[in-house]
Design a protein around this motif. Structure first.
Motif, mmCIF file in Angstrom:
data_model
loop_
_atom_site.group_PDB
_atom_site.id
_atom_site.type_symbol
_atom_site.label_atom_id
_atom_site.label_comp_id
_atom_site.label_asym_id
_atom_site.label_seq_id
_atom_site.Cartn_x
_atom_site.Cartn_y
_atom_site.Cartn_z
ATOM 1 N N PRO A 146 -26.602 54.629 25.836
ATOM 2 C CA PRO A 146 -25.173 54.329 25.666
ATOM 3 C C PRO A 146 -24.314 54.944 26.763
ATOM 4 C CG PRO A 146 -26.070 55.438 23.718
ATOM 5 C CD PRO A 146 -27.149 55.355 24.737
ATOM 6 N N ASP A 147 -24.808 55.999 27.412
ATOM 7 C CA ASP A 147 -24.039 56.636 28.485
ATOM 8 C C ASP A 147 -24.347 56.042 29.851
ATOM 9 O OD1 ASP A 147 -22.783 58.337 26.733
ATOM 10 O OD2 ASP A 147 -24.337 59.866 26.886
ATOM 11 N N ALA A 148 -25.192 55.016 29.909
ATOM 12 C CA ALA A 148 -25.585 54.457 31.199
ATOM 13 C C ALA A 148 -24.388 53.898 31.949
ATOM 14 C CB ALA A 148 -26.638 53.368 31.011
ATOM 15 N N ASP A 149 -23.389 53.375 31.245
ATOM 16 C CA ASP A 149 -22.218 52.841 31.923
ATOM 17 C C ASP A 149 -21.228 53.943 32.275
ATOM 18 O OD1 ASP A 149 -20.185 51.609 29.156
ATOM 19 O OD2 ASP A 149 -21.216 53.495 29.452
ATOM 20 N N GLY A 150 -21.529 55.177 31.892
ATOM 21 C CA GLY A 150 -20.699 56.297 32.259
ATOM 22 C C GLY A 150 -19.606 56.639 31.282
ATOM 23 N N ALA A 151 -19.462 55.906 30.191
ATOM 24 C CA ALA A 151 -18.373 56.161 29.250
ATOM 25 C C ALA A 151 -18.785 57.197 28.212
ATOM 26 C CB ALA A 151 -17.965 54.878 28.553
ATOM 27 N N VAL A 152 -18.087 58.326 28.214
ATOM 28 C CA VAL A 152 -18.261 59.338 27.184
ATOM 29 C C VAL A 152 -17.304 59.040 26.036
ATOM 30 C CG1 VAL A 152 -18.036 61.796 26.697
ATOM 31 C CG2 VAL A 152 -19.006 61.049 28.863
ATOM 32 N N PHE A 153 -16.115 58.561 26.384
ATOM 33 C CA PHE A 153 -15.103 58.160 25.399
ATOM 34 C C PHE A 153 -14.419 56.917 25.945
ATOM 35 C CE2 PHE A 153 -10.845 58.099 23.651
ATOM 36 C CZ PHE A 153 -11.061 58.384 22.311
ATOM 37 N N SER A 154 -14.317 55.890 25.148
ATOM 38 C CA SER A 154 -13.646 54.673 25.576
ATOM 39 C C SER A 154 -13.062 53.984 24.343
ATOM 40 C CB SER A 154 -14.633 53.745 26.289
ATOM 41 O OG SER A 154 -13.964 52.608 26.768
ATOM 42 N N ARG A 155 -11.736 54.074 24.197
ATOM 43 C CA ARG A 155 -11.069 53.505 23.022
ATOM 44 C C ARG A 155 -9.724 52.901 23.431
ATOM 45 N NH1 ARG A 155 -15.235 55.255 21.364
ATOM 46 N NH2 ARG A 155 -15.772 56.299 19.453
ATOM 47 N N SER A 156 -9.322 51.895 22.682
ATOM 48 C CA SER A 156 -8.005 51.279 22.825
ATOM 49 C C SER A 156 -7.351 51.231 21.454
ATOM 50 C CB SER A 156 -8.121 49.861 23.367
ATOM 51 O OG SER A 156 -8.604 49.875 24.680
ATOM 52 N N TYR A 157 -6.058 51.489 21.426
ATOM 53 C CA TYR A 157 -5.322 51.490 20.165
ATOM 54 C C TYR A 157 -4.004 50.756 20.342
ATOM 55 C CZ TYR A 157 -8.572 55.206 18.928
ATOM 56 O OH TYR A 157 -9.704 55.933 18.686
ATOM 57 N N ARG A 158 -3.498 50.263 19.207
ATOM 58 C CA ARG A 158 -2.167 49.661 19.144
ATOM 59 C C ARG A 158 -1.299 50.547 18.260
ATOM 60 N NH1 ARG A 158 -1.768 44.548 21.025
ATOM 61 N NH2 ARG A 158 -3.709 43.459 21.423
ATOM 62 N N TYR A 159 -0.069 50.732 18.701
ATOM 63 C CA TYR A 159 0.887 51.549 17.955
ATOM 64 C C TYR A 159 2.040 50.667 17.525
ATOM 65 C CZ TYR A 159 -1.974 55.234 19.775
ATOM 66 O OH TYR A 159 -3.058 56.012 20.060
ATOM 67 N N SER A 215 -4.419 57.848 15.793
ATOM 68 C CA SER A 215 -3.307 57.995 14.849
ATOM 69 C C SER A 215 -1.970 58.196 15.544
ATOM 70 C CB SER A 215 -3.575 59.156 13.892
ATOM 71 O OG SER A 215 -3.717 60.367 14.617
ATOM 72 N N GLU A 216 -1.948 58.942 16.639
ATOM 73 C CA GLU A 216 -0.696 59.228 17.352
ATOM 74 C C GLU A 216 -0.917 59.280 18.849
ATOM 75 O OE1 GLU A 216 1.473 62.146 14.077
ATOM 76 O OE2 GLU A 216 0.995 62.908 16.048
ATOM 77 N N LEU A 217 0.141 58.964 19.546
ATOM 78 C CA LEU A 217 0.229 59.126 20.988
ATOM 79 C C LEU A 217 1.581 59.767 21.228
ATOM 80 C CD1 LEU A 217 -1.010 58.314 23.819
ATOM 81 C CD2 LEU A 217 0.514 56.344 23.688
ATOM 82 N N ILE A 218 1.617 60.930 21.844
ATOM 83 C CA ILE A 218 2.875 61.666 21.994
ATOM 84 C C ILE A 218 3.165 61.913 23.471
ATOM 85 C CG2 ILE A 218 4.175 63.741 21.384
ATOM 86 C CD1 ILE A 218 2.191 64.132 19.046
ATOM 87 N N PHE A 219 4.333 61.434 23.925
ATOM 88 C CA PHE A 219 4.830 61.735 25.264
ATOM 89 C C PHE A 219 5.776 62.919 25.156
ATOM 90 C CE2 PHE A 219 3.749 57.286 25.788
ATOM 91 C CZ PHE A 219 3.147 57.291 27.035
ATOM 92 N N TRP A 220 5.502 63.958 25.917
ATOM 93 C CA TRP A 220 6.336 65.161 25.914
ATOM 94 C C TRP A 220 7.123 65.214 27.219
ATOM 95 C CZ3 TRP A 220 5.565 67.986 21.465
ATOM 96 C CH2 TRP A 220 4.357 67.780 20.778
ATOM 97 N N ALA A 241 3.425 45.448 19.653
ATOM 98 C CA ALA A 241 2.854 46.787 19.542
ATOM 99 C C ALA A 241 2.640 47.399 20.922
ATOM 100 C CB ALA A 241 1.527 46.725 18.790
ATOM 101 N N TYR A 242 2.795 48.712 20.983
ATOM 102 C CA TYR A 242 2.535 49.472 22.209
ATOM 103 C C TYR A 242 1.033 49.723 22.271
ATOM 104 C CZ TYR A 242 3.245 53.009 25.823
ATOM 105 O OH TYR A 242 3.223 53.704 27.002
ATOM 106 N N THR A 243 0.400 49.456 23.395
ATOM 107 C CA THR A 243 -1.041 49.647 23.512
ATOM 108 C C THR A 243 -1.367 50.809 24.446
ATOM 109 O OG1 THR A 243 -1.183 48.054 25.313
ATOM 110 C CG2 THR A 243 -1.563 47.220 23.094
ATOM 111 N N ALA A 244 -2.444 51.496 24.126
ATOM 112 C CA ALA A 244 -2.931 52.593 24.972
ATOM 113 C C ALA A 244 -4.449 52.565 24.961
ATOM 114 C CB ALA A 244 -2.419 53.927 24.461
#
Length: 146
Positions: A29-42, A124-129, A67-70
């Motif tokens: 599963p790490d062959a493509d180099g992704a340790v974490f890869s997620r997309s969310y809608r807010y 659950s959250e995305l926070i811009f400070w 929706a805002y996507t990240a």
């Protein structure tokens, strides 16, 4: 040498020959180099002020449409790609972000001149400070009624 030992020796030699050829990470599963890869809608946003203790004086959560996507991808070499609302992509080295855990869950934390961003791994959250103004914009995946 017995017939069994000869077969085992041959099998071991064949494995060693195979090991010297080809890419053994092909099925990983790490062959493509992704340790974490997620997309969310807010779907909700609220504005707050903050101090050393945390967020306070927050507005009511207002629905946003569309929706805002990240999206966040952390590669196995710890390089991060953060895409915000489908229009902007930012690239970070290991010295420009960190990960952590607080009462709300695990997160990645990015920092730059004058602003910071907390990306919760569960979406659950995305926070811009805004550290210059001591304000924060909080994007919420869902409203939490307890």
């Amino acid at each position: 040498m017995s017939r069994f030992t000869a077969k085992m020796t041959f099998a071991l030699a064949a494995l060693l020959l195979l090991a010297s050829c080809g890419d053994w990470t092909a099925g990983s599963p790490d062959a493509d180099g992704a340790v974490f890869s997620r997309s969310y809608r807010y779907y909700y946003v609220m504005d707050c002020r903050f101090d050393g203790i945390g967020l306070f004086d927050c507005s009511l959560a207002a629905p946003i449409s569309p929706a805002y996507t990240a999206s966040l991808r952390i590669d196995s070499d710890d390089l991060a790609t953060l895409s915000l609302d489908g229009n902007y992509s930012y690239y970070y080295t290991t010295h420009e972000y960190t990960s952590g855990h607080d009462d709300y869950g695990s997160y990645y934390y990015f920092y730059d001149n004058g602003w910071e961003l907390t990306f919760y791994k569960d979406g659950s959250e995305l926070i811009f400070w805004d550290t210059d103004e001591n304000t924060a914009t909080v994007y919420l995946n869902d409203l939490d009624y307890e």
